[in-house]
Motif scaffolding. Structure first.
Motif, PDB file in Angstrom:
ATOM      1  N   UNK A  14      37.389  37.431  39.639  1.00 50.71           N
ATOM      2  CA  UNK A  14      36.247  37.507  40.544  1.00 50.71           C
ATOM      3  C   UNK A  14      35.791  38.955  40.582  1.00 50.71           C
ATOM      4  N   UNK A  15      34.507  39.173  40.277  1.00 51.28           N
ATOM      5  CA  UNK A  15      33.962  40.538  40.234  1.00 51.28           C
ATOM      6  C   UNK A  15      32.590  40.554  40.885  1.00 51.28           C
ATOM      7  N   UNK A  16      32.393  41.500  41.786  1.00 49.88           N
ATOM      8  CA  UNK A  16      31.109  41.757  42.432  1.00 49.88           C
ATOM      9  C   UNK A  16      30.739  43.201  42.126  1.00 49.88           C
ATOM     10  N   UNK A  17      29.520  43.403  41.656  1.00 45.18           N
ATOM     11  CA  UNK A  17      29.070  44.755  41.307  1.00 45.18           C
ATOM     12  C   UNK A  17      27.664  44.968  41.853  1.00 45.18           C
ATOM     13  N   UNK A  18      27.486  46.048  42.600  1.00 45.31           N
ATOM     14  CA  UNK A  18      26.162  46.442  43.062  1.00 45.31           C
ATOM     15  C   UNK A  18      25.942  47.895  42.677  1.00 45.31           C
ATOM     16  N   UNK A  19      24.820  48.471  43.103  1.00 47.95           N
ATOM     17  CA  UNK A  19      24.529  49.866  42.756  1.00 47.95           C
ATOM     18  C   UNK A  19      25.551  50.841  43.324  1.00 47.95           C
ATOM     19  N   UNK A  20      26.167  50.482  44.456  1.00 51.87           N
ATOM     20  CA  UNK A  20      27.054  51.442  45.121  1.00 51.87           C
ATOM     21  C   UNK A  20      28.505  50.988  45.285  1.00 51.87           C
ATOM     22  N   UNK A  21      28.870  49.812  44.737  1.00 54.32           N
ATOM     23  CA  UNK A  21      30.264  49.382  44.886  1.00 54.32           C
ATOM     24  C   UNK A  21      30.628  48.328  43.852  1.00 54.32           C
ATOM     25  N   UNK A  22      31.925  48.237  43.602  1.00 54.96           N
ATOM     26  CA  UNK A  22      32.482  47.232  42.697  1.00 54.96           C
ATOM     27  C   UNK A  22      33.747  46.685  43.333  1.00 54.96           C
ATOM     28  N   UNK A  23      33.907  45.386  43.245  1.00 55.60           N
ATOM     29  CA  UNK A  23      35.139  44.727  43.664  1.00 55.60           C
ATOM     30  C   UNK A  23      35.538  43.783  42.547  1.00 55.60           C
ATOM     31  N   UNK A  24      36.793  43.880  42.098  1.00 57.48           N
ATOM     32  CA  UNK A  24      37.279  42.988  41.053  1.00 57.48           C
ATOM     33  C   UNK A  24      38.728  42.647  41.329  1.00 57.48           C
ATOM     34  N   UNK A  25      39.052  41.363  41.189  1.00 54.99           N
ATOM     35  CA  UNK A  25      40.423  40.917  41.395  1.00 54.99           C
ATOM     36  C   UNK A  25      40.734  39.798  40.411  1.00 54.99           C
ATOM     37  N   UNK A  26      41.970  39.788  39.905  1.00 54.33           N
ATOM     38  CA  UNK A  26      42.513  38.703  39.094  1.00 54.33           C
ATOM     39  C   UNK A  26      43.584  38.023  39.930  1.00 54.33           C
ATOM     40  N   UNK A  27      43.565  36.694  39.965  1.00 54.40           N
ATOM     41  CA  UNK A  27      44.513  35.994  40.830  1.00 54.40           C
ATOM     42  C   UNK A  27      44.893  34.638  40.248  1.00 54.40           C
ATOM     43  N   UNK A  28      46.067  34.146  40.684  1.00 57.11           N
ATOM     44  CA  UNK A  28      46.528  32.798  40.336  1.00 57.11           C
ATOM     45  C   UNK A  28      45.954  31.773  41.302  1.00 57.11           C
ATOM     46  N   UNK A  29      45.974  32.133  42.592  1.00 59.76           N
ATOM     47  CA  UNK A  29      45.535  31.191  43.615  1.00 59.76           C
ATOM     48  C   UNK A  29      44.993  31.938  44.830  1.00 59.76           C
ATOM     49  N   UNK A  30      44.326  31.162  45.675  1.00 62.93           N
ATOM     50  CA  UNK A  30      43.813  31.674  46.953  1.00 62.93           C
ATOM     51  C   UNK A  30      44.492  30.908  48.070  1.00 62.93           C
ATOM     52  N   UNK A  31      44.984  31.642  49.050  1.00 59.78           N
ATOM     53  CA  UNK A  31      45.578  31.048  50.237  1.00 59.78           C
ATOM     54  C   UNK A  31      44.609  31.269  51.409  1.00 59.78           C
ATOM     55  N   UNK A  32      43.916  30.222  51.856  1.00 62.81           N
ATOM     56  CA  UNK A  32      42.973  30.390  52.970  1.00 62.81           C
ATOM     57  C   UNK A  32      43.658  30.286  54.329  1.00 62.81           C
ATOM     58  N   UNK A  90      37.418  24.231  42.559  1.00 63.30           N
ATOM     59  CA  UNK A  90      37.130  23.466  41.350  1.00 63.30           C
ATOM     60  C   UNK A  90      38.237  23.610  40.311  1.00 63.30           C
ATOM     61  N   UNK A  91      38.844  24.787  40.225  1.00 63.12           N
ATOM     62  CA  UNK A  91      39.906  25.047  39.252  1.00 63.12           C
ATOM     63  C   UNK A  91      41.282  24.632  39.763  1.00 63.12           C
ATOM     64  N   UNK A  92      41.357  24.119  40.997  1.00 67.95           N
ATOM     65  CA  UNK A  92      42.648  23.717  41.557  1.00 67.95           C
ATOM     66  C   UNK A  92      43.542  24.883  41.921  1.00 67.95           C
ATOM     67  N   UNK A  93      42.932  25.986  42.328  1.00 66.30           N
ATOM     68  CA  UNK A  93      43.698  27.205  42.618  1.00 66.30           C
ATOM     69  C   UNK A  93      43.710  27.572  44.101  1.00 66.30           C
TER      70      UNK A  93
END
Length: 108
Positions: A14-32, A90-93
């Protein structure tokens, strides 16, 4: 704003990029939870997206690899958060889809 949410090398990216910031993470799963999405890789928390004190802001946080409690945090748009959550479901993660529904109601 440029976003990428995809499966890559057996992980989700998951990667978000704008003019003033970037966020990127690789993960196996999400725990809500009620107001947080925790990114997990190899059963370790590597970051999260959380609602900033009940405001409209959503913040993304990455834990650094160094010793201690260092982290990097940036504000991300809710559209990006929704895309990440949808792709993970959708990916079952997602560890708990009912909790993901609760997160969606409270935060998104």
């Amino acid at each position: 704003m440029k976003t990428i949410v995809t499966e890559r090398d057996e992980l989700m990216l998951a990667r978000f990029e704008s003019d003033d910031r970037v966020f990127e993470v690789n993960f196996d799963s999400i725990e809500p939870t009620d107001v947080t999405l925790r990114f997990l890789r190899d059963d370790e928390r590597v970051g999260s997206i959380y609602n900033d004190d009940g405001t409209d802001r959503t913040m993304a946080r990455l834990t650094t690899a160094r010793e201690g409690t260092d982290f990097i945090g940036v504000e991300v748009p809710k559209e990006f958060v929704a895309d990440v959550l949808d792709a993970a479901i959708e990916a079952g993660r997602v560890t708990d889809e009912a909790a993901a529904d609760g997160y969606r109601i409270r935060v998104l």
